[in-house]
Enzyme design. Structure first.
Site, mmCIF file in Angstrom:
data_model
loop_
_atom_site.group_PDB
_atom_site.id
_atom_site.type_symbol
_atom_site.label_atom_id
_atom_site.label_comp_id
_atom_site.label_asym_id
_atom_site.label_seq_id
_atom_site.Cartn_x
_atom_site.Cartn_y
_atom_site.Cartn_z
ATOM 1 N N GLU A 187 -24.022 -11.808 -14.045
ATOM 2 C CA GLU A 187 -24.927 -11.655 -12.893
ATOM 3 C C GLU A 187 -24.408 -10.619 -11.890
ATOM 4 O O GLU A 187 -25.186 -9.934 -11.229
ATOM 5 C CB GLU A 187 -25.269 -12.999 -12.252
ATOM 6 C CG GLU A 187 -24.206 -13.888 -11.703
ATOM 7 C CD GLU A 187 -23.215 -14.515 -12.691
ATOM 8 O OE1 GLU A 187 -23.430 -14.487 -13.933
ATOM 9 O OE2 GLU A 187 -22.204 -15.030 -12.211
ATOM 10 N N LYS A 188 -23.065 -10.479 -11.805
ATOM 11 C CA LYS A 188 -22.534 -9.463 -10.879
ATOM 12 C C LYS A 188 -22.808 -8.056 -11.419
ATOM 13 O O LYS A 188 -23.111 -7.132 -10.662
ATOM 14 C CB LYS A 188 -21.035 -9.670 -10.662
ATOM 15 C CG LYS A 188 -20.782 -10.768 -9.625
ATOM 16 C CD LYS A 188 -19.379 -11.269 -9.623
ATOM 17 C CE LYS A 188 -18.386 -10.370 -8.943
ATOM 18 N NZ LYS A 188 -17.018 -10.963 -8.984
ATOM 19 N N THR A 216 -8.881 -2.155 3.413
ATOM 20 C CA THR A 216 -8.589 -2.507 2.029
ATOM 21 C C THR A 216 -8.881 -3.984 1.784
ATOM 22 O O THR A 216 -9.417 -4.681 2.666
ATOM 23 C CB THR A 216 -7.144 -2.078 1.648
ATOM 24 O OG1 THR A 216 -6.993 -2.245 0.232
ATOM 25 C CG2 THR A 216 -6.076 -2.878 2.384
ATOM 26 N N ALA A 247 -17.167 -5.725 -12.417
ATOM 27 C CA ALA A 247 -18.304 -5.608 -11.496
ATOM 28 C C ALA A 247 -17.902 -6.048 -10.088
ATOM 29 O O ALA A 247 -18.686 -6.655 -9.370
ATOM 30 C CB ALA A 247 -19.482 -6.419 -12.018
ATOM 31 N N GLY A 248 -16.666 -5.733 -9.700
ATOM 32 C CA GLY A 248 -16.211 -6.030 -8.337
ATOM 33 C C GLY A 248 -16.483 -4.834 -7.437
ATOM 34 O O GLY A 248 -17.314 -3.974 -7.749
ATOM 35 N N GLY A 249 -15.742 -4.775 -6.320
ATOM 36 C CA GLY A 249 -15.954 -3.708 -5.342
ATOM 37 C C GLY A 249 -15.678 -2.326 -5.918
ATOM 38 O O GLY A 249 -16.429 -1.377 -5.659
ATOM 39 N N ASN A 278 -19.351 -7.153 -17.612
ATOM 40 C CA ASN A 278 -18.504 -8.021 -16.784
ATOM 41 C C ASN A 278 -18.492 -9.444 -17.320
ATOM 42 O O ASN A 278 -19.428 -9.885 -17.978
ATOM 43 C CB ASN A 278 -19.017 -8.029 -15.338
ATOM 44 C CG ASN A 278 -17.991 -8.578 -14.370
ATOM 45 O OD1 ASN A 278 -16.819 -8.227 -14.451
ATOM 46 N ND2 ASN A 278 -18.411 -9.455 -13.468
ATOM 47 N N SER A 330 0.811 -1.218 0.000
ATOM 48 C CA SER A 330 0.000 0.000 0.000
ATOM 49 C C SER A 330 0.848 1.273 0.000
ATOM 50 O O SER A 330 1.852 1.360 0.703
ATOM 51 C CB SER A 330 -0.910 0.014 1.227
ATOM 52 O OG SER A 330 -1.583 1.244 1.280
ATOM 53 N N LYS A 340 -13.391 -4.877 2.566
ATOM 54 C CA LYS A 340 -14.240 -3.690 2.400
ATOM 55 C C LYS A 340 -15.733 -4.001 2.587
ATOM 56 O O LYS A 340 -16.498 -3.131 2.982
ATOM 57 C CB LYS A 340 -14.011 -3.057 1.030
ATOM 58 C CG LYS A 340 -12.663 -2.355 0.911
ATOM 59 C CD LYS A 340 -12.518 -1.646 -0.415
ATOM 60 C CE LYS A 340 -11.128 -1.058 -0.556
ATOM 61 N NZ LYS A 340 -10.961 -0.265 -1.778
#
Ligand code: ATR
Length: 296
Positions: free
Chosen positions: A164-165, A71, A137-139, A160, A24, A75
């Protein structure tokens, strides 16, 4: 970092929890902000194992930290251990910044704001009225998509690999913000009807991130239109193969470093109450950019 930089009588302490946290650059960012504002905030990264997440959250609050960042991969999971979260974080379904106080822990999502502010600073325009193609289509996609809807985007196309996400994010937006989101599978990008209708294209997948710098979220013969603004939330490398391709078409491009910068500024302001004015923001932005280039 010198010990005397870390602890003073007025020192407030913030943490980063995740797994891993070694990569990070947030500690560097917060050290830079603290030095420039003169308001001492010590920012320490902690690698937390999944079974310890709840006790880490409670422990940080019990020790009187001013707050913490969250992180990957916590999350979403952290939400169940917090006393409250903002409406925006609830819609996004993810928290990256938590303020601690005697009343308890309160979560925010500053990634969303970070994206919108970086877009504004680097392109001189905002998301209002834009038709936006979001790949992934993630976080991170959830934060960018929900924020684009809240900020008044005309249409949001979420594409994506697992449709479905994408559909689940579109449903959240259409039900809770405005009916403006549509979901597609990745194969939709093989025809250019969808992408050519967009003013803005955003990659939110990890494709192209160090060390897999040759990966692309689109086919290599994907065609951009030079009037499109093309964004990648990746900042390592600063210029992904995706952004290089877009530049070949003459597009304005935006990398992920600005989003990282502005989410950090928003977190700092939530924790300390110290507001960074435009002059200071510019100065910080330039020094952060300069320092980070050499360390990735
Ligand atoms: P983050 O929280 O950073 O957004 P994530 O939740 O793991 O990370 O989401 C990663 C995104 O990149 C997802 O949209 C994922 O697609 P799937 O939902 O189908 O898994 C996408 N992604 C990752 N690797 C990919 C690949 N090789 N091809 C296509 N999409 C990929």
């Amino acid at each position: 970092m010198q010990t005397e930089d870390i602890i003073t009588e007025q020192s407030q302490v913030a943490a980063l929890i995740g797994n891993p946290v070694g990569h990070s650059v947030s500690p560097q960012l917060h050290s830079l902000i603290s030095k420039s504002t003169g308001f001492p905030l010590t920012y320490l990264p902690f690698k937390v194992d999944p079974q310890d997440l709840e006790s880490a959250v409670k422990g940080i609050n019990a020790l009187g930290f001013t707050g913490f960042n969250v992180t990957i991969p916590y999350k979403c999971d952290v939400i169940k251990y917090l006393d409250g979260i903002s409406k925006e974080a609830r819609l996004i379904g993810a928290v990256n910044t938590v303020k601690c106080s005697r009343e308890g822990t309160y979560g925010y999502n500053t990634d969303a704001d970070g994206f919108a502010k970086a877009f504004q600073k680097e392109t001189g325009s905002d998301l209002k009225g834009k038709t936006i193609l979001i790949i992934g289509a993630g976080g991170a996609s959830r934060a960018v998509s929900v924020k684009a809807a809240i900020d008044g985007a005309e249409k949001i196309y979420i594409v994506n690999r697992s449709i479905e996400k994408a559909a689940s994010i579109a449903e959240i937006i259409n039900k809770n913000v405005r009916s403006c989101a549509f979901a597609y599978g990745l194969q939709e990008l093989e025809h250019d009807e969808l992408s050519s209708a967009c003013n803005v294209i955003v990659n939110t997948t990890s494709l192209g991130m160090h060390p897999n710098v040759d990966a692309l979220p689109v086919k290599k013969d994907f065609e951009f239109n030079k009037s499109q603004i093309v964004c990648d939330i990746i900042y390592n490398p600063l210029k992904t193969r995706f952004l290089k391709l877009a530049e070949e078409y003459g597009c304005v491009t935006v990398n992920g470093l600005g989003m990282l910068f502005f989410q950090g500024i928003a977190a700092y302001e939530i924790w300390t109450g110290v507001k960074c004015d435009d002059g200071l923001l510019n100065e910080l932005y330039n020094s952060f950019y300069r320092s980070i280039k050499f360390e990735l």
